[in-house]
Design a protein around this motif. Structure first.
Motif, PDB file in Angstrom:
ATOM      1  N   SER A   1      10.322   0.593   4.517  1.00 20.10           N
ATOM      2  CA  SER A   1      10.580   0.821   5.939  1.00 20.10           C
ATOM      3  C   SER A   1      10.085  -0.325   6.814  1.00 20.10           C
ATOM      4  O   SER A   1      10.267  -0.305   8.022  1.00 20.10           O
ATOM      5  CB  SER A   1       9.924   2.130   6.390  1.00 20.10           C
ATOM      6  N   GLY A   2       9.445  -1.310   6.211  1.00 16.28           N
ATOM      7  CA  GLY A   2       8.976  -2.472   6.950  1.00 16.28           C
ATOM      8  C   GLY A   2       7.468  -2.656   6.846  1.00 16.28           C
ATOM      9  O   GLY A   2       6.755  -1.819   6.283  1.00 16.28           O
ATOM     10  N   TYR A   3       7.008  -3.765   7.379  1.00 15.40           N
ATOM     11  CA  TYR A   3       5.592  -4.141   7.274  1.00 15.40           C
ATOM     12  C   TYR A   3       5.019  -4.461   8.648  1.00 15.40           C
ATOM     13  O   TYR A   3       5.686  -5.081   9.483  1.00 15.40           O
ATOM     14  CB  TYR A   3       5.420  -5.365   6.380  1.00 15.40           C
ATOM     15  N   SER A   4       3.760  -4.062   8.855  1.00 16.58           N
ATOM     16  CA  SER A   4       3.043  -4.506  10.050  1.00 16.58           C
ATOM     17  C   SER A   4       2.487  -5.911   9.828  1.00 16.58           C
ATOM     18  O   SER A   4       2.338  -6.683  10.776  1.00 16.58           O
ATOM     19  CB  SER A   4       1.908  -3.530  10.389  1.00 16.58           C
ATOM     20  N   VAL A   5       2.171  -6.240   8.576  1.00 13.54           N
ATOM     21  CA  VAL A   5       1.782  -7.593   8.179  1.00 13.54           C
ATOM     22  C   VAL A   5       2.628  -7.957   6.965  1.00 13.54           C
ATOM     23  O   VAL A   5       2.611  -7.242   5.958  1.00 13.54           O
ATOM     24  CB  VAL A   5       0.282  -7.681   7.818  1.00 13.54           C
TER      25      VAL A   5
ATOM     26  N   PRO B   1       0.539  -8.022   2.156  1.00 21.30           N
ATOM     27  CA  PRO B   1       1.397  -7.236   3.046  1.00 21.30           C
ATOM     28  C   PRO B   1       0.793  -5.875   3.355  1.00 21.30           C
ATOM     29  O   PRO B   1       0.110  -5.282   2.525  1.00 21.30           O
ATOM     30  CB  PRO B   1       2.689  -7.099   2.241  1.00 21.30           C
ATOM     31  N   VAL B   2       1.071  -5.398   4.560  1.00 22.21           N
ATOM     32  CA  VAL B   2       0.608  -4.075   4.987  1.00 22.21           C
ATOM     33  C   VAL B   2       1.823  -3.284   5.458  1.00 22.21           C
ATOM     34  O   VAL B   2       2.437  -3.634   6.474  1.00 22.21           O
ATOM     35  CB  VAL B   2      -0.425  -4.169   6.121  1.00 22.21           C
TER      36      VAL B   2
END
Length: 523
Positions: A220-224, A233-234
């Motif tokens: 769904s995507g990454y904040s980092v 990656p976060v």
């Protein structure tokens, strides 16, 4: 009360609009796919006395009819009201004039090589008939990007990437299923082996952990974002369930890529959708008379007489293939039976609107969006990113394709807007999706199909949605019947309405009737 498929479609249409009902109808298998072998259609060559055919309209149905009839040896005349061919398969380029009834004319100012598909924008790979003509006549094709997880969804005043909406919705639904399984709610409904298999599948499929909770893993995507060396990656946290379903209007975007004729791979002709129409036209050009609007359709014994043009010229023929929409045909003086005249009344047409701008490709350069659609509950309904010439300096952004995808009443409302208001709504939508970039939109034009002369709509609306599904009743059956030597074709006489495929296949059916009449006349 039993919930029938028809009732379900009506309820979906009330909530999500015409587009949602049509897409649901297709998902339920009520829109028939192209029959196998339809792309191999060919009429038998006519022997002996040549038969003359008058074709009304040089859209896809008319051009296909002319092409096949000429190949079989018929004497063909095509009467087209406009000064161009293609009908609703219309590609607008720089210098083209856009005429709409009651509105000032617009002249497109797009740069060299740029274009706007004001009508159809894509061709499903399952549409073998229209693709067959493209391949036979040397029309180059390229992919049309119909879905893009990087594009934005703007609903309820909040913009989220499509990937986050889709993947988090998948996760929440899977979590509900996992918890139902873990609480034994499905015991006795599904076998133990099947339950175990499904429960194990939910982990890799949707990020469900051992406790039955949805844990985003990055889809769904990454904040980092992950980077070099120690940049780990976060994943983004999950949106709440109410955030991924903010309103009924969001239903259609979730369904879109699962629909039979919206599934990858989608295609488009290189250089504009009208390339197919022009390739067919090149084969039949001597038979086509432009600027010849039909003013009357008459029977002359067992033949036809068509009055047309400013001087009310008359062209006679043994047969006529009429590809004019029912909304136009009912206004033309004719010698049709009372049953046919009655059937022509009340066929509603969708007044879709498209809006386009030229701009530097900020969506690619800044947001890394290459093709696909953004969806919104604003009045413009969606934004279509160009799927050609990636990396060029400039492109044409379709900032609205209004067809009732998210609100059944919206096409009529949006069509009533002035051109300036249409452009303003679209600029605001692009600004929400791409803050600070709406100022880059230039040379905006809008095409409201309900106001386009000799179209007055983009396609017929039958029960169950624009294309329609299931039984259509006696009105449709009557429109399929010949009127003596006159047969009928067009997208409205197919179960693939609003598509070029439907227009071509209906033409094939009409030509079979002509061939049968010609054979009987020779007997």
């Amino acid at each position: 009360m039993t919930l029938t498929r028809r009732t379900l479609l009506e309820r979906i249409g009330m909530i999500g609009g015409v587009g949602a009902a049509y897409m649901a109808m297709e998902t339920m298998g009520l829109a028939a796919p192209t029959p196998p072998g339809a792309e191999d259609f060919r009429l038998a060559d006519i022997a002996g006395n040549r038969r003359s055919i008058v074709i009304l309209g040089a859209g896809i149905a008319g051009l296909v009819s002319a092409y096949e009839l000429r190949r079989a040896g018929y004497d063909v005349t095509v009467l087209e009201a406009r000064d161009r061919i293609g009908g609703r398969a219309w590609t607008v380029r720089g210098g083209d004039r856009i005429v709409q009834a009651g509105r000032p004319d617009q002249v497109a100012g797009f740069g060299d090589g740029l274009y706007f598909n004001a009508g159809p924008a894509r061709i499903p790979s399952t549409h073998r008939v229209i693709l067959g003509y493209a391949q036979r006549l040397g029309v180059r094709l390229e992919p049309f990007v119909n879905v893009n997880r990087s594009a934005g969804w703007d609903f309820g005043g909040k913009v989220q990437p499509e990937r986050r909406m889709v993947e988090d919705m998948r996760g929440h639904l899977a979590e509900l299923l996992a918890k139902a399984i873990d609480r034994k709610a499905l015991d006795g409904v599904v076998s133990a082996d099947e339950i175990a298999a499904i429960r194990g599948f939910l982990g890799p499929y949707a990020g469900i952990d051992a406790k039955g909770n949805y844990v985003p893993g990055g889809s769904s995507g990454y904040s980092v974002h992950g980077g070099g060396y120690n940049q780990e990656p976060v994943p983004l946290p999950a949106l709440r369930l109410k955030d991924v379903a903010p309103s009924p209007a969001v239903t259609l975007p979730y369904l879109f890529e699962h629909i039979w004729d919206m599934q990858a791979t989608m295609l488009q002709p290189v250089g504009g959708m009208d390339r197919i129409a022009h390739a067919i036209y090149d084969q039949v050009k001597p038979s086509v008379r432009l600027g010849s609007p039909v003013t009357a359709i008459r029977r002359s014994g067992n033949r036809v007489r068509i009055e047309h043009g400013p001087g009310r010229q008359a062209t006679d023929g043994d047969y006529c293939v009429c590809t004019l929409g029912a909304n136009l045909l009912e206004k033309i003086p004719n010698d049709f039976s009372p049953a046919k005249k009655a059937a022509l009344k009340g066929v509603n047409y969708l007044p879709s609107v498209k809006v386009a701008f030229e701009a530097p490709r900020f969506w690619e350069r800044d947001d890394h969006i290459y093709g696909g659609l953004a969806w919104t509950d604003r009045a413009n309904e969606n934004v279509i990113y160009p799927a050609d010439r990636f990396g060029d300096d400039r492109g044409v952004l379709v900032a609205a394709y209004v067809a009732g995808w998210t609100n059944r009443d919206n096409p009529q409302k949006f069509a009533a807007f002035s051109n300036e208001e249409r452009l303003r709504v679209c600029r605001d939508s692009v600004e929400a999706l791409h803050p600070g970039r709406s100022r880059l939109l230039e040379k905006g034009v809008s095409v409201g199909w309900g106001l386009v002369p000799y179209s007055e709509g983009v396609g017929a609306i039958w029960p169950g949605g624009p294309g329609g599904g299931g039984a259509r009743g006696p009105q449709y059956a009557e429109l399929l019947r010949p009127e003596g030597p006159i047969v009928f074709a067009g997208e409205h006489l197919s179960y693939q309405g609003l598509w070029q495929e439907g227009a071509a296949m209906s033409a094939h059916e009409a030509l079979k009737l002509v061939a049968a009449m010609a054979k009987a006349a020779q007997a």
